[in-house]
Design a protein around this motif. Structure first.
Motif, short mmCIF file in Angstrom:
data_model
loop_
_atom_site.label_atom_id
_atom_site.label_comp_id
_atom_site.label_asym_id
_atom_site.label_seq_id
_atom_site.Cartn_x
_atom_site.Cartn_y
_atom_site.Cartn_z
N VAL A 42 21.26 50.17 28.41
CA VAL A 42 22.17 50.75 29.38
C VAL A 42 23.60 50.26 29.13
O VAL A 42 24.54 51.03 29.15
N ALA A 43 23.75 48.98 28.90
CA ALA A 43 25.07 48.38 28.66
C ALA A 43 24.98 47.48 27.44
O ALA A 43 24.77 46.28 27.56
N PRO A 44 25.12 48.06 26.23
CA PRO A 44 24.92 47.27 25.03
C PRO A 44 25.90 46.12 24.85
O PRO A 44 25.60 45.16 24.17
N PHE A 45 27.04 46.19 25.45
CA PHE A 45 27.97 45.08 25.39
C PHE A 45 28.83 45.11 26.63
O PHE A 45 28.97 46.13 27.28
N VAL A 46 29.39 43.99 26.94
CA VAL A 46 30.27 43.89 28.09
C VAL A 46 31.60 43.41 27.59
O VAL A 46 31.70 42.33 26.99
N ASP A 47 32.65 44.19 27.81
CA ASP A 47 33.98 43.82 27.37
C ASP A 47 34.64 42.99 28.46
O ASP A 47 34.89 43.47 29.56
N MET A 48 34.87 41.72 28.16
CA MET A 48 35.48 40.82 29.13
C MET A 48 37.00 41.00 29.16
O MET A 48 37.66 40.56 30.08
N GLY A 49 37.57 41.63 28.15
CA GLY A 49 39.01 41.88 28.15
C GLY A 49 39.82 40.63 27.92
O GLY A 49 39.31 39.56 27.61
N ASP A 50 41.12 40.79 28.05
CA ASP A 50 42.04 39.67 27.80
C ASP A 50 42.01 38.63 28.91
O ASP A 50 42.38 37.48 28.70
N ASP A 51 41.59 39.04 30.11
CA ASP A 51 41.63 38.10 31.22
C ASP A 51 40.27 37.45 31.47
O ASP A 51 39.97 37.01 32.57
N ALA A 52 39.45 37.35 30.43
CA ALA A 52 38.14 36.71 30.57
C ALA A 52 38.31 35.28 31.05
O ALA A 52 39.16 34.55 30.57
N GLY A 53 37.50 34.92 32.00
CA GLY A 53 37.55 33.56 32.51
C GLY A 53 38.51 33.37 33.66
O GLY A 53 38.55 32.31 34.26
N THR A 54 39.29 34.38 33.99
CA THR A 54 40.19 34.26 35.13
C THR A 54 39.55 34.90 36.35
O THR A 54 38.74 35.81 36.23
N ALA A 55 39.92 34.42 37.49
CA ALA A 55 39.37 34.96 38.74
C ALA A 55 39.97 36.34 38.99
O ALA A 55 41.15 36.57 38.75
N ARG A 56 39.14 37.24 39.48
CA ARG A 56 39.61 38.58 39.78
C ARG A 56 39.71 38.75 41.29
O ARG A 56 38.92 38.22 42.04
N ASP A 57 40.68 39.54 41.68
CA ASP A 57 40.87 39.84 43.10
C ASP A 57 40.03 41.07 43.43
O ASP A 57 40.24 42.15 42.88
N HIS A 58 39.07 40.91 44.32
CA HIS A 58 38.20 42.01 44.69
C HIS A 58 38.64 42.67 45.99
O HIS A 58 37.88 43.44 46.58
N THR A 59 39.84 42.38 46.42
CA THR A 59 40.37 43.00 47.63
C THR A 59 40.56 44.49 47.37
O THR A 59 41.12 44.87 46.35
N PRO A 60 40.09 45.34 48.27
CA PRO A 60 40.25 46.78 48.06
C PRO A 60 41.73 47.17 48.03
O PRO A 60 42.57 46.54 48.69
N LEU A 61 42.01 48.22 47.30
CA LEU A 61 43.37 48.75 47.23
C LEU A 61 43.70 49.43 48.56
O LEU A 61 42.81 49.87 49.28
N PRO A 62 44.98 49.56 48.87
CA PRO A 62 45.36 50.18 50.15
C PRO A 62 44.77 51.57 50.36
O PRO A 62 44.33 51.89 51.47
#
Length: 159
Positions: A69-89
């Protein structure tokens, strides 16, 4: 019965035969061991070795399905940083509008039906408890909840 190192080695060999990559085998065996150990705390196991091997093989199947289903997961350039899960306005606004629409749909229901539905969905009461409180049969309460749910679903879909 074989000792623990021999059991772990048999499980490792079994999943390697199933095509698991060498770098993943130890992790799967460890996960299988932890699951079997937790299971043995509450249940009697006739053959811990067989259960360990079966659990490891099943985990390898699960891993293979996930990779399809998901052969790889791209962590991107910000891998390891906390993400803000606050919904957009705009997501917040859509959620508020949807909630308002649902409240309007609830208001359209007859009082008794609304009370029964809210008792079931919000208060978590059983059908039997609601039936006793409303002086109805359990089957009648189930039908009321089903009809109300269907009506609200149609109301929301029409939006």
């Amino acid at each position: 019965m074989a000792g623990l190192p021999q059991m772990l080695d048999k499980a490792r060999r079994a999943i390697l035969r199933k095509g698991v990559a060498v770098q993943d085998a130890d992790d799967l065996v460890q996960e299988a061991f932890l699951r079997v150990e937790a299971f043995e705390r509450t249940q009697t196991v006739k053959s811990p070795e067989a259960l360990l091997i079966r659990t490891a093989v099943n985990l390898s199947f699960d891993m293979a399905r996930r990779r399809k289903v998901a052969p790889f997961v791209d962590m991107g350039d910000d891998a390891g940083t906390a993400r803000d899960h606050t919904p957009l306005p705009d997501e917040i606004l859509r959620g508020q509008e949807r909630l308002q629409r649902a409240a309007q749909g609830l208001e359209r229901l007859p009082e008794k039906t609304r009370r029964i539905l809210l008792s079931r969905r919000l208060d978590g009461k059983s059908f039997k408890e609601i039936a006793a409180a409303e002086g109805m049969t359990v089957a009648a309460v189930e039908k009321q909840v089903a009809r109300a749910t269907l009506e609200l679903t149609k109301w929301m879909e029409a939006w």
